[in-house]
Design a protein around this motif. Structure first.
Motif, mmCIF file in Angstrom:
data_model
loop_
_atom_site.group_PDB
_atom_site.id
_atom_site.type_symbol
_atom_site.label_atom_id
_atom_site.label_comp_id
_atom_site.label_asym_id
_atom_site.label_seq_id
_atom_site.Cartn_x
_atom_site.Cartn_y
_atom_site.Cartn_z
ATOM 1 N N LYS A 215 -12.817 12.041 34.493
ATOM 2 C CA LYS A 215 -13.977 11.605 35.274
ATOM 3 C C LYS A 215 -15.112 11.301 34.302
ATOM 4 C CE LYS A 215 -11.777 13.034 39.039
ATOM 5 N NZ LYS A 215 -10.905 12.080 39.680
ATOM 6 N N PRO A 216 -16.182 10.649 34.821
ATOM 7 C CA PRO A 216 -17.310 10.350 33.921
ATOM 8 C C PRO A 216 -17.876 11.606 33.258
ATOM 9 C CG PRO A 216 -17.533 9.117 35.955
ATOM 10 C CD PRO A 216 -16.366 10.038 36.155
ATOM 11 N N ALA A 236 -10.639 7.759 39.223
ATOM 12 C CA ALA A 236 -11.978 7.362 38.761
ATOM 13 C C ALA A 236 -12.023 5.932 38.222
ATOM 14 C CB ALA A 236 -12.485 8.348 37.702
ATOM 15 N N SER A 242 -17.949 4.415 38.220
ATOM 16 C CA SER A 242 -17.358 5.541 37.488
ATOM 17 C C SER A 242 -16.499 5.038 36.326
ATOM 18 C CB SER A 242 -16.605 6.498 38.415
ATOM 19 O OG SER A 242 -15.395 5.976 38.810
ATOM 20 N N ARG A 245 -18.823 4.100 33.516
ATOM 21 C CA ARG A 245 -19.343 5.283 32.803
ATOM 22 C C ARG A 245 -18.289 5.865 31.861
ATOM 23 N NH1 ARG A 245 -21.354 9.169 37.194
ATOM 24 N NH2 ARG A 245 -21.875 10.505 35.431
#
Ligand code: PEP
Length: 252
Positions: A215-216, A236, A242, A245
């Motif tokens: 995930k970010p 994500a 996301s 990122r």
């Protein structure tokens, strides 16, 4: 030496139209980001349209699977050569969902990987242990078996160009990420075996991605590990913000 790779695996999500909309929105957001390779893997159906929408962007396109034969009576299958012809340059092989839900074995992974190389596709070969195997202390043995059988017959030069994704099965789609230490331990083990079996030069060039609920907000600590060369991202990667990122993981 190893440029980080952020690879989005869209699984069976997004129609052709949604896939094109996603990359059309993504492209300007990551334009100008340097020092990281970016890839998206839409469904087979969306590969030509996504490849066309990304032309000239430097963002790579992968298929999520291939068959090992060039053509033939294999209803429902798509060959590596057909994927190449449709505009993708890469293919994911041996994802754990294919192994557990569709009966893929190390042998079929090996056949697919060789077919991909023959078709001049870059393979992303997925390996990783289940929760039972980890809790049974078998993680390294499972990785050894998957590498040995899955990469059988691969040359050092071929290894250097391909990508391995270490994806602990218990971390895929579960929200449960391996700790950076667990990831580094597995990646260092993988790199050690690649060095032993393919030579230090090839092993030093081969990118080993981590996959499993990236995930970010956890990507930077995973990327700080010396043997983590990028990520294979499922959930994500489906959202422009996301995924952006994650691609910009160096910008906190
Ligand atoms: C994957 O699809 O390979 C994956 C790691 O999924 P997620 O990021 O959703 O865990």
């Amino acid at each position: 030496m190893r440029t980080p790779l952020m690879a989005g695996n869209w699984k069976m999500f997004k129609s052709v139209r949604e896939s094109v909309a996603m990359v059309t929105a993504l492209r300007p957001k990551i334009d100008g980001v340097t020092g990281v390779d970016v890839l998206v893997a839409p469904t087979f159906l969306a590969v030509p349209a996504v490849a066309a929408a990304l032309e000239g962007s430097g963002i790579h396109v992968a298929a999520q699977n291939c068959h090992w034969e060039r053509e033939g009576a294999f209803t429902g299958e798509v060959s590596a050569a057909m994927i190449r012809d449709a505009g993708a340059g890469w293919v994911i092989v041996g994802h754990s969902e294919r192994r557990t839900l569709f009966g893929e074995t190390d042998l079929s992974v090996n056949r697919k990987l060789r077919a991909a190389i023959t078709a001049t596709l870059t393979p992303i070969v997925c390996i990783g242990e289940t929760l039972d195997e980890r809790e049974g202390g078998q993680t390294h043995d499972v990785l050894d078996r998957q590498i040995q059988r899955g990469l059988d017959g691969v040359t050092g030069a071929e290894l250097a160009a391909l990508v391995i994704a270490y994806e602990p099965v218990w971390a895929i789609g579960t929200g449960r990420t391996a700790t950076p230490e667990q990831a580094q331990d597995a990646h260092a083990h993988i790199r050690g075996r690649l060095t032993q079996w393919f030579g230090s030069d090839a092993a030093a060039r081969c990118r080993v991605l981590y996959g499993g609920s990236v995930k970010p907000d956890n990507v930077a600590t995973l990327m700080a590990q010396p043997d983590v060369d990028g990520a294979l991202i499922g959930g994500a990667s489906l959202d422009v913000d996301s995924f952006t990122r994650i691609v910009k993981f160096r910008v906190a």
